[in-house]
Write a protein that holds these residues in place. Structure first.
Motif, PDB file in Angstrom:
ATOM      1  N   SER A 259       9.942  13.218  22.928  1.00 23.61           N
ATOM      2  CA  SER A 259       9.653  13.775  24.241  1.00 23.61           C
ATOM      3  C   SER A 259       9.413  15.049  24.066  1.00 23.61           C
TER       4      SER A 259
ATOM      5  N   THR B  60      11.570  17.999  24.528  1.00 26.04           N
ATOM      6  CA  THR B  60      11.599  18.875  25.533  1.00 26.04           C
ATOM      7  C   THR B  60      12.129  20.155  24.812  1.00 26.04           C
TER       8      THR B  60
ATOM      9  N   HIS C  38      23.925  12.565  23.615  1.00 26.74           N
ATOM     10  CA  HIS C  38      22.781  13.333  23.044  1.00 26.74           C
ATOM     11  C   HIS C  38      22.463  14.631  23.897  1.00 26.74           C
TER      12      HIS C  38
ATOM     13  N   GLU D 227      20.759  22.742  22.188  1.00 24.82           N
ATOM     14  CA  GLU D 227      20.428  22.378  21.003  1.00 24.82           C
ATOM     15  C   GLU D 227      18.345  23.926  21.632  1.00 24.82           C
TER      16      GLU D 227
HETATM   17  C1  GRF Z   1      16.072  15.867  19.420  1.00 29.90           C
HETATM   18  O1  GRF Z   1      17.695  16.632  19.622  1.00 29.90           O
HETATM   19  C2  GRF Z   1      16.062  16.643  17.643  1.00 29.90           C
HETATM   20  O2  GRF Z   1      17.402  17.226  17.352  1.00 29.90           O
HETATM   21  C3  GRF Z   1      16.530  14.992  17.674  1.00 29.90           C
HETATM   22  O3  GRF Z   1      15.297  14.415  18.513  1.00 29.90           O
HETATM   23  C4  GRF Z   1      15.257  15.181  19.730  1.00 29.90           C
HETATM   24  C5  GRF Z   1      14.215  15.221  19.941  1.00 29.90           C
HETATM   25  O4  GRF Z   1      14.151  16.050  21.467  1.00 29.90           O
HETATM   26  N1  GRF Z   1      15.679  14.993  16.136  1.00 29.90           N
HETATM   27  P1  GRF Z   1      12.663  16.192  22.253  1.00 29.90           P
HETATM   28  O5  GRF Z   1      11.538  15.802  21.346  1.00 29.90           O
HETATM   29  O6  GRF Z   1      12.397  17.328  21.488  1.00 29.90           O
HETATM   30  O7  GRF Z   1      13.540  16.207  22.982  1.00 29.90           O
END
Ligand code: GRF
Length: 204
Positions: free
Chosen positions: A10, A12, A168, A175
């Motif tokens: 995605s 994000t 998540h 994150e």
């Molecule tokens: C993040 O939580 C990353 O750490 C994990 O998958 C998710 C990816 O999110 N590997 P995005 O693609 O940045 O939205």
């Protein structure tokens, strides 16, 4: 600093970096010069294209061996002369060729408190284990899986009613802001990796 961001989904985390840079293009200290992916037709690539960024895709199945893919990914990345490579939701393990060129300057974000729950299902594993807190880790990539020197971590409470996607999403909120803060600091202040320790800033 020139950033290449690698995505698999995605995007994000990529979007958070794009928004932070757009909000303060001169002060942030870094700009994204290209976005790479291991697959086509993902939202992360749409986000890059909407931002007017060059993109590249290198799919494992298009190469006779894993090493050939790794070399192709490294060459595609190298074409943009990055100072830092940001693996933001990139779901492939890079190999020796990639690390030969970008080891020590590839940053990964993982949705768990490493060394707990490494691998592709960190959120699911923490939930299944019954952890009361989990979180996210921003670290340098080494030749292991989610084993490189840790730069920063953020903690997220696990709630009784959590399922994997709810947890998540809460982890991803922490994150994204942690990644934006870390990448900006690395870009503006420099860093040194000393064994398992990372020192950011005040480096000569
Ligand atoms: C993040 O939580 C990353 O750490 C994990 O998958 C998710 C990816 O999110 N590997 P995005 O693609 O940045 O939205």
């Amino acid at each position: 600093a020139r950033l290449v961001v690698l995505v698999s989904g995605s995007g994000t985390n990529l979007q958070a970096l794009l928004d932070a840079i757009a909000a303060d293009p001169d002060g942030y200290g870094a700009r994204i010069v290209a976005v790479g992916a291991d697959r086509d037709a993902i939202a992360g690539l749409d986000r890059a294209e909407r931002a007017g960024l060059p993109t590249f895709v290198r799919r494992v199945k298009d190469y006779p061996t894993r090493d050939d893919w790794d070399r192709a990914l490294a060459e595609a990345t190298a074409a943009y002369r990055p100072d830092l490579v940001i693996s933001a939701g990139f779901m492939k393990i890079v190999g020796q060729e990639f690390l030969a060129r970008f080891g020590g300057r590839t940053v990964n974000t993982h949705p768990a408190l490493l060394p707990s729950f490494p691998g592709a299902h960190g959120v699911r594993d923490a939930l299944a284990y019954g952890a009361k807190v989990t979180g996210c880790t921003v670290h340098f990539v080494d030749d292991g899986v989610d084993t490189g020197p840790i730069i920063a971590q953020g903690v997220v409470e696990v709630r009784n009613e959590d399922d994997e996607s709810a947890l998540h999403e809460r982890v991803k909120e922490v994150e994204r802001s942690l990644l934006v803060e870390v990448v900006g600091r690395l870009a503006r202040h420099g860093y040194r990796i000393e064994g398992r320790k990372v020192r950011v800033g005040d480096v000569g």
